[in-house]
Design a protein around this motif. Structure first.
Motif, short mmCIF file in Angstrom:
data_model
loop_
_atom_site.label_atom_id
_atom_site.label_comp_id
_atom_site.label_asym_id
_atom_site.label_seq_id
_atom_site.Cartn_x
_atom_site.Cartn_y
_atom_site.Cartn_z
N ILE A 97 29.12 -14.59 20.45
CA ILE A 97 29.72 -15.90 20.69
C ILE A 97 28.97 -16.53 21.85
CG2 ILE A 97 31.81 -17.14 21.33
CD1 ILE A 97 33.43 -14.96 19.97
N GLY A 98 28.18 -17.54 21.54
CA GLY A 98 27.30 -18.12 22.53
C GLY A 98 27.79 -19.42 23.10
N ALA A 99 27.49 -19.63 24.38
CA ALA A 99 27.59 -20.94 25.02
C ALA A 99 26.16 -21.31 25.41
CB ALA A 99 28.49 -20.89 26.23
N LEU A 100 25.57 -22.23 24.69
CA LEU A 100 24.17 -22.59 24.88
C LEU A 100 24.08 -23.73 25.87
CD1 LEU A 100 22.98 -22.37 21.17
CD2 LEU A 100 22.80 -20.65 22.98
N VAL A 101 23.27 -23.54 26.88
CA VAL A 101 23.14 -24.50 27.97
C VAL A 101 21.91 -25.36 27.69
CG1 VAL A 101 22.91 -24.81 30.46
CG2 VAL A 101 24.18 -22.83 29.55
N LEU A 102 22.16 -26.58 27.23
CA LEU A 102 21.08 -27.52 26.90
C LEU A 102 20.82 -28.35 28.14
CD1 LEU A 102 22.39 -28.57 23.37
CD2 LEU A 102 21.05 -26.54 24.03
N GLY A 103 19.74 -28.02 28.83
CA GLY A 103 19.50 -28.57 30.14
C GLY A 103 18.98 -29.99 30.13
N ALA A 104 19.24 -30.69 31.23
CA ALA A 104 18.72 -32.05 31.41
C ALA A 104 17.20 -32.07 31.45
CB ALA A 104 19.29 -32.65 32.70
N ASP A 105 16.58 -30.91 31.69
CA ASP A 105 15.12 -30.81 31.71
C ASP A 105 14.55 -30.36 30.38
OD1 ASP A 105 16.03 -28.22 31.65
OD2 ASP A 105 14.93 -27.55 33.43
N GLY A 106 15.38 -30.27 29.34
CA GLY A 106 14.92 -29.84 28.02
C GLY A 106 15.00 -28.35 27.79
N SER A 107 15.41 -27.60 28.77
CA SER A 107 15.49 -26.14 28.64
C SER A 107 16.72 -25.73 27.84
CB SER A 107 15.56 -25.50 30.03
OG SER A 107 16.74 -25.91 30.71
N VAL A 108 16.72 -24.47 27.38
CA VAL A 108 17.87 -23.88 26.71
C VAL A 108 18.21 -22.57 27.39
CG1 VAL A 108 18.84 -22.97 24.56
CG2 VAL A 108 17.27 -24.92 24.49
N GLY A 109 19.41 -22.47 27.93
CA GLY A 109 19.91 -21.23 28.49
C GLY A 109 20.98 -20.65 27.59
N VAL A 110 21.27 -19.38 27.75
CA VAL A 110 22.22 -18.70 26.88
C VAL A 110 23.23 -17.92 27.73
CG1 VAL A 110 22.53 -17.10 24.96
CG2 VAL A 110 20.40 -18.38 25.17
N TYR A 111 24.51 -18.19 27.48
CA TYR A 111 25.60 -17.36 27.98
C TYR A 111 26.26 -16.76 26.75
CZ TYR A 111 29.94 -15.79 30.04
OH TYR A 111 30.98 -14.99 30.43
N THR A 112 26.53 -15.46 26.75
CA THR A 112 27.21 -14.83 25.62
C THR A 112 28.52 -14.20 26.09
OG1 THR A 112 25.81 -12.86 25.91
CG2 THR A 112 25.15 -14.47 24.24
N LYS A 113 29.56 -14.42 25.31
CA LYS A 113 30.92 -13.97 25.63
C LYS A 113 30.95 -12.46 25.83
CE LYS A 113 35.64 -14.36 23.72
NZ LYS A 113 36.41 -14.99 22.61
N GLN A 114 31.45 -12.05 26.98
CA GLN A 114 31.43 -10.64 27.36
C GLN A 114 32.65 -9.87 26.86
OE1 GLN A 114 30.50 -11.96 31.61
NE2 GLN A 114 29.59 -9.93 31.54
N HIS A 115 33.80 -10.52 26.83
CA HIS A 115 35.06 -9.84 26.51
C HIS A 115 35.63 -10.44 25.23
CE1 HIS A 115 35.00 -7.95 30.47
NE2 HIS A 115 34.65 -9.13 30.95
N LEU A 116 35.84 -9.59 24.22
CA LEU A 116 36.33 -10.06 22.93
C LEU A 116 37.84 -9.90 22.83
CD1 LEU A 116 33.62 -8.53 20.57
CD2 LEU A 116 33.64 -10.80 21.64
N HIS A 117 38.48 -10.84 22.13
CA HIS A 117 39.88 -10.68 21.77
C HIS A 117 40.00 -9.57 20.73
CE1 HIS A 117 41.81 -14.01 23.83
NE2 HIS A 117 40.85 -14.81 23.45
N PRO A 118 41.14 -8.89 20.66
CA PRO A 118 41.34 -7.91 19.60
C PRO A 118 41.11 -8.54 18.23
CG PRO A 118 43.07 -7.70 21.24
CD PRO A 118 42.27 -8.93 21.61
N GLY A 119 40.33 -7.88 17.41
CA GLY A 119 39.99 -8.38 16.08
C GLY A 119 38.64 -9.08 16.02
#
Length: 249
Positions: A97-119
């Motif tokens: 489950i990604g949160a993609l950081v689309l930067g003002a400078d054109g870059s792309v960063g990635v945060y991925t969800k660390q803790h999952l809900h049951p299921g």
């Protein structure tokens, strides 16, 4: 303190329709830029809706060309947008489950969800988090939904120097009171501005509560959407003081 304008983008996602959701994201980005927003945070899995059993087919690499319209507009508007999407970091890797950081400078960063809900482990693998985002003297730490259910997560963000804790979420009507109380508590405990971007309509079979909100570092509610639907929930700091605004769309 320097001026800073942040916003939660509360949006109603169309299940599995990435192209349509991208168009809606572009519209919210334009509206946010008109309000001077520098960092715009969308809900969990905002580009697909919360659809775990579609995720394997919809998952992309962070640099996928499907994101090009969003990346280009972020650069054009000088706006950083955090958008939700299922991602694979390698061709045969698990879906995150990604949160993609689309930067003002054109870059792309990635945060991925660390803790999952049951299921969620039936469709997703646990991620590794991501870097704190720098905006002048401010540091924005990201979270995706169940991440904030672990008290260690905002505590680690504060220890890393974060001044803002920005959570992309799916919160139902039934869960809203407890979850918003947690976020309010983290604001006061850690001295963080806390931003919560929730879905503005049904997603994945959940009756989402909307009511995206921002709390100041003393734990007081600064601003919240009144209910469901598309909206920008904005926090502006000028001269050291925060003010809030809701723009319905």
């Amino acid at each position: 303190m320097t001026a800073l304008t942040l916003a939660a983008a509360q949006t109603v996602s169309i299940p599995g329709d990435v192209a349509a959701n991208i168009q809606r994201h572009l519209a919210l980005m334009w509206a946010a830029a008109e309000q001077g927003v520098q960092c715009l945070v969308f809900p969990e899995l905002s580009l697909t809706g919360y659809e775990p059993f579609l995720a394997a087919d919809l998952a992309i690499a962070p640099q996928d060309a499907v994101l090009a319209p969003l990346r280009e507009l972020a650069r054009e508007l000088r706006l950083t947008a955090v958008v939700g999407m299922p991602v694979r970091l390698a061709p045969q890797a698990g879906v995150l489950i990604g949160a993609l950081v689309l930067g003002a400078d054109g870059s792309v960063g990635v945060y991925t969800k660390q803790h999952l809900h049951p299921g969620e482990e039936l469709a997703f693998a646990a991620g590794q988090g991501g870097e704190v985002l720098a905006f002048g003297d401010d540091r924005i730490a990201l979270a995706v939904c169940a991440d904030f259910s672990q008290a260690s997560h905002p505590r680690q963000a504060a220890a890393a120097g974060a001044t803002v804790y920005a959570a992309s979420v799916l919160i139902s009507e039934a869960g809203y009171a407890a979850d918003s109380a947690l976020l309010e508590g983290y604001a006061a405990e850690h001295g963080l501005l806390v931003l919560m971007a929730n879905h503005g309509g049904p997603s994945g079979g959940w009756a989402c509560a909307g009511r995206s909100a921002i709390w100041t570092a003393d734990g007081n509610l600064l601003v919240a959407a009144p209910g469901v639907g598309d909206a920008l929930v904005i926090a502006r700091r000028d001269g050291g003081q925060w003010t809030g605004q809701v723009v319905a769309l």
